[in-house]
Design an enzyme around this catalytic site. Structure first.
Site, PDB file in Angstrom:
ATOM      1  N   GLY A   1       5.185   2.612 -13.022  1.00 24.28           N
ATOM      2  CA  GLY A   1       6.147   1.954 -12.351  1.00 24.28           C
ATOM      3  C   GLY A   1       5.520   1.874 -11.025  1.00 24.28           C
ATOM      4  O   GLY A   1       6.093   1.335 -10.194  1.00 24.28           O
ATOM      5  N   GLN A   2       4.170   1.702 -10.652  1.00 22.08           N
ATOM      6  CA  GLN A   2       3.399   1.771  -9.900  1.00 22.08           C
ATOM      7  C   GLN A   2       3.344   0.945  -8.812  1.00 22.08           C
ATOM      8  O   GLN A   2       2.529  -0.109  -7.395  1.00 22.08           O
ATOM      9  CB  GLN A   2       2.254   3.383  -9.112  1.00 22.08           C
ATOM     10  CG  GLN A   2       1.344   2.455  -9.935  1.00 22.08           C
ATOM     11  CD  GLN A   2       1.391   3.199 -11.312  1.00 22.08           C
ATOM     12  OE1 GLN A   2       2.000   3.027 -11.528  1.00 22.08           O
ATOM     13  NE2 GLN A   2      -0.096   3.396 -11.862  1.00 22.08           N
ATOM     14  N   GLY A   3       2.841   0.122  -9.737  1.00 22.99           N
ATOM     15  CA  GLY A   3       2.430  -1.534 -10.452  1.00 22.99           C
ATOM     16  C   GLY A   3       1.072  -2.186 -10.444  1.00 22.99           C
ATOM     17  O   GLY A   3       0.230  -3.100  -9.408  1.00 22.99           O
TER      18      GLY A   3
ATOM     19  N   LYS B   1      -7.236   1.458  -0.526  1.00 22.92           N
ATOM     20  CA  LYS B   1      -7.094   2.613  -0.766  1.00 22.92           C
ATOM     21  C   LYS B   1      -5.506   2.546  -1.227  1.00 22.92           C
ATOM     22  O   LYS B   1      -4.818   2.249  -0.728  1.00 22.92           O
ATOM     23  CB  LYS B   1      -7.444   3.218  -0.027  1.00 22.92           C
ATOM     24  CG  LYS B   1      -7.376   3.896   0.897  1.00 22.92           C
ATOM     25  CD  LYS B   1      -7.430   5.023   2.173  1.00 22.92           C
ATOM     26  CE  LYS B   1      -7.527   4.825   3.404  1.00 22.92           C
ATOM     27  NZ  LYS B   1      -7.540   5.318   4.302  1.00 22.92           N
ATOM     28  N   GLY B   2      -4.893   3.636  -2.189  1.00 15.12           N
ATOM     29  CA  GLY B   2      -4.112   3.419  -2.962  1.00 15.12           C
ATOM     30  C   GLY B   2      -3.175   4.855  -2.124  1.00 15.12           C
ATOM     31  O   GLY B   2      -3.693   4.989  -0.875  1.00 15.12           O
TER      32      GLY B   2
ATOM     33  N   GLU C   1       0.806   8.635  -3.137  1.00 10.60           N
ATOM     34  CA  GLU C   1       1.554  10.127  -2.532  1.00 10.60           C
ATOM     35  C   GLU C   1       1.685   9.811  -1.007  1.00 10.60           C
ATOM     36  O   GLU C   1       2.475  10.862  -1.152  1.00 10.60           O
ATOM     37  CB  GLU C   1       0.266  11.084  -2.847  1.00 10.60           C
ATOM     38  CG  GLU C   1      -0.184  11.068  -4.415  1.00 10.60           C
ATOM     39  CD  GLU C   1      -1.736  11.978  -4.819  1.00 10.60           C
ATOM     40  OE1 GLU C   1      -0.750  12.859  -5.182  1.00 10.60           O
ATOM     41  OE2 GLU C   1      -2.537  12.076  -3.667  1.00 10.60           O
TER      42      GLU C   1
END
Length: 768
Positions: A494-496, A717-718, A721
């Protein structure tokens, strides 16, 4: 037209595009298949009989009535499991969790027996016919009590040999301690003693649930020569390794296929139902599906409750000179990945501040409740809740503006972190300024006057080190028609991530993102990835994907040279393959692997010059209205700002931020698993309160700042969270600002706020 060379296309044509989600059409049309709704030919169904006591020896399990029910094929206990799997224990950090309870039970809800039937309703009916007799034992539920309790959840500890810092606990007895992480920098005792001002507080967080829309599910299809698992998992590579270990087989005989995943948030990492499904399929000799109900999710995995004791010394100029942190993590009955949460979050417990003298003790502890594991933030939201509440309390006591107090103490670029690593690509002031700008912090603020509705605002700032070291591998296959296929183990839940990875491939090969297909996760096809967790995927797998695409691009260049194309030729890929093979035929395969450099923390001090490849930075601001007659809190504004490096897909970044913020709003304001004598008393969505539409902020803003991550793929970067970190303390600080009550334990629901108000008035309410 497909162009071969990147310099022939517009630079950045794919990176920075808000490409619609590649899988979006399948999901919105209902064509997407999930493990929980899957069927395979000949499939049987399993349901679980669970413990009703928190800690006790199993005296007997009576399955005779269940076995007589028509449609029931097998009723299984651990004795049956041990006939097919000699050692039925699993776990990523410790091999401590039995497939079914062995000799004793350690929490209410632990699986004791399983029914395999032709129909799930028959299996459920049969479960109700099983009875068990236990010799109850004393239990321990609180994480602080567990450290010194003479009630021991496990008789002997069995580290899984995965993590070096657990080796010293091998065969340890008479302890509930699953890890004791220590960080020491400077001389805390000396600096604290010399400090002008001293502060000490204790904060607590509650037990909450991931609550994925798709509950846990796994289908195992065992054959004597190989096994296939259809699995709702965030880490197919780890599942493959652990199933192979349990069977004593090489990994190439174990296949993990991951359909669409209905979210995970950390709950579907490592082993959950897979070992049980495997054992049941081995016994039944047919495919067996184990799928939880929503209620059963309360007995699988949760977030860690925690207690955080924090002490700070401040000099006469308002500079924090010393900080001591003691963090107690309630790991529940089985360790899962709790020791890693304890260590990886523990190293940031002192916060994003420039403090020379730091002491951190972080403890992972066994208790007799549902196991705890990773949940979006890997422990950091629990820490930020404490240290940002502590920061506000210090500022108010010192009569310093809370924002300016933070600004005076921030750890800036080029300064050492508490681990001694020099901070780089850590734009904390940039994030802070963006929050304050959107909050209009410098303008006059209406606090509500003499009305019973009081208004307040709060702010919080935080950072996190990404998990390291971990490995990712990717393969890119360029077909003769110019399209490309990406094979990677990162799971899009779901995060793509599929769309972002496809954009990276397209950027390197100079083709449209829409011409890149991402292969569904299947360990027979997709290469190794450590797991989809900890905001690591865009950075780690992104590097592997970029390298694989560059490898394919270089091979295309070599192929062009081979067929006589001049240097810099823009021959289309289709024409290139036609020229080489005389027809539309052939493939070019590129591969890439990435594992960042890493220096393990020194034992006893936690010091390391390279403990993380990148830092995540977040800030949040909140405005609230508190009804002092009822305790009801209305959130009128919530601003979240994160550093994303470079936004690969801006729309995905924004939705990640808003989704994370609202998830943590629920943890902050409403959600709590109520436990009485080890029993969860609100294990249903009727009783476990999550936010509804009327609970959402009147105004919700999600922003990101772009600060190029110098070692990131395309500077990225991610952000999965990072937007969870600051919501809780920003809201608590706003409530304190509004009505002068400081709440030290989540959730901040109306009852909690009203009780705090009555206590402040000297009219405390009696406990219910």
């Amino acid at each position: 037209m497909t162009i071969l060379y990147p310099d022939a296309a517009k630079v950045g044509s794919q990176i920075g595009r808000s490409v619609p989600r590649l899988e979006g059409r399948d999901k919105v049309t209902g064509r997407a298949e999930y493990t929980h709704t899957m069927r395979v030919p000949g499939m049987l169904y399993a349901k679980l009989f669970r413990s009703t006591v928190a800690h006790g020896k199993i005296k007997s399990v009576d399955t005779s009535a269940a076995k007589k029910l028509p449609g029931v094929l097998h009723v299984v206990t651990v004795e049956d499991v041990m006939k097919v799997l000699k050692s039925p224990y699993y776990g990523p950090a410790f091999h401590d969790q039995p497939i079914l309870a062995h000799e004793k039970v350690r929490f209410v809800g632990e699986p004791v027996a399983a029914v395999i039937a032709t129909d799930p309703h028959i299996a459920e009916q049969a479960v109700q016919m099983i009875t068990a007799d236990y010799e109850e034992m004393a239990a321990v539920y609180d994480e602080v009590e567990a450290l010194t309790s003479d009630v021991f959840v496990h008789e002997q500890l069995k580290p899984a040999h995965t993590f070096a810092d657990l080796k010293h606990l091998k065969d340890a007895k008479n302890t509930n301690l699953a890890l004791d992480y220590r960080l020491r920098r400077g001389d805390f005792d000396k600096a604290y003693a010399a400090a002008e001002h001293k502060f000490e507080h204790e904060f607590r967080t509650q037990k909450v649930l991931h609550l994925s829309f798709e509950p846990f599910a796994c289908i195992a299809d065992y054959k004597d020569t190989h096994v296939t698992l259809y699995d709702s998992t965030q880490g197919p590579s780890f599942v493959r390794t652990e199933i192979a270990r349990l069977l004593g087989w090489p990994e190439n005989k174990v296949r993990i296929k991951v359909p669409y995943l209905g979210s995970g948030y950390g709950s579907k990492l490592y082993i959950k139902l897979e070992a049980l499904a495997l054992a049941l399929s081995m016994i039944a000799r047919k495919p067996v599906k184990v799928a939880h109900t929503f209620e059963e999710m309360f007995y699988q995995i949760t977030r860690h409750p925690s207690t955080f004791r924090i002490k700070s010394g401040v000099d006469k100029n308002g500079k924090i000179v010393a900080r001591k942190c003691e963090v107690f993590w309630n790991g529940g009955a089985y360790a899962d990945i709790g020791p890693r949460v304890t260590q990886k979050s523990g190293l940031t417990a002192a916060g994003p501040y420039d403090i020379d003298d730091v002491w951190v003790d972080s403890y992972a502890l066994y208790t007799n409740v549902t196991p705890s594991g990773a949940l979006r933030g890997f422990g950091v939201p629990q820490l930020v809740w404490a240290y940002e509440g502590h920061t506000d309390m210090m500022a108010r006591a010192l009569k310093i503006d809370p924002v300016e107090f933070r600004r005076k103490n921030l750890a800036r670029e080029g300064r050492p972190h508490a681990t001694s690593q020099i901070l780089k690509d850590h734009p904390i002031e940039k994030v802070m300024d963006k929050v304050l700008e959107r909050m209009e912090w410098s303008k006059p603020f209406d606090s509500g006057g003499n009305s019973h509705i009081k208004r307040g605002r709060g702010f919080a700032i935080a950072n996190k080190a990404v998990i390291s070291p971990t490995t990712s591998v990717a393969i890119v296959n360029v077909s003769a028609d110019g399209s490309a296929t990406l094979y990677c183990g990162t799971v899009d839940m779901g995060q793509g991530s599929d769309t972002a990875m496809a954009q990276m491939v397209a950027e390197v090969l100079n083709i449209p993102t829409e011409d890149v297909r991402v292969t569904p996760r299947d360990t027979d096809v997709t290469p190794y990835d450590m797991g989809t967790l900890g905001s690591r995927s865009l950075f780690h797998m992104g590097h592997a994907v970029r390298r694989a695409a560059e490898d394919a691009r270089d091979k295309l260049k070599a192929l062009a040279k081979e067929v006589g194309e001049p240097e810099g030729s823009n021959i289309p890929i289709t024409d290139l393959f036609q020229k080489r093979y005389g027809m539309q035929a052939g493939n070019v395969i590129g591969s890439g692997i990435y594992k960042p450099d890493y220096t393990p923390p020194a034992p006893g001090t936690g010091q390391s010059p390279n403990v993380t490849p990148f830092w995540m930075v977040a800030g949040a601001g909140a405005e609230v209205e508190v009804d002092t007659e009822t305790g009801h809190v209305k959130i009128t504004k919530l601003v979240n700002v994160v550093d994303c490096g470079k936004a690969i897909n801006p729309k995905s970044v924004e939705t990640q931020i808003s989704g994370a913020a609202l998830m943590h709003l629920g943890f902050t304001m409403f959600e709590k698993m109520h436990i009485d004598g080890g029993q969860v008393t609100n294990a249903s969505l009727a009783d476990y309160k999550i936010p509804g539409f009327h609970d959402l902020p009147t105004k919700l803003e999600s922003h990101y700042v772009e600060h190029d991550q110098s070692n990131g793929p395309f500077g990225a970067k991610g952000v999965g969270e990072v937007a969870t970190f600051c919501v809780g303390p920003a809201l608590a600080n706003a409530i304190d600002d509004a009505c002068g009550v400081r709440i030290m334990e989540m959730p901040l629901n109306a009852e909690t706020v009203y009780r705090a108000l009555r206590k402040k008035q000297g009219k405390p309410l009696e406990d219910a």
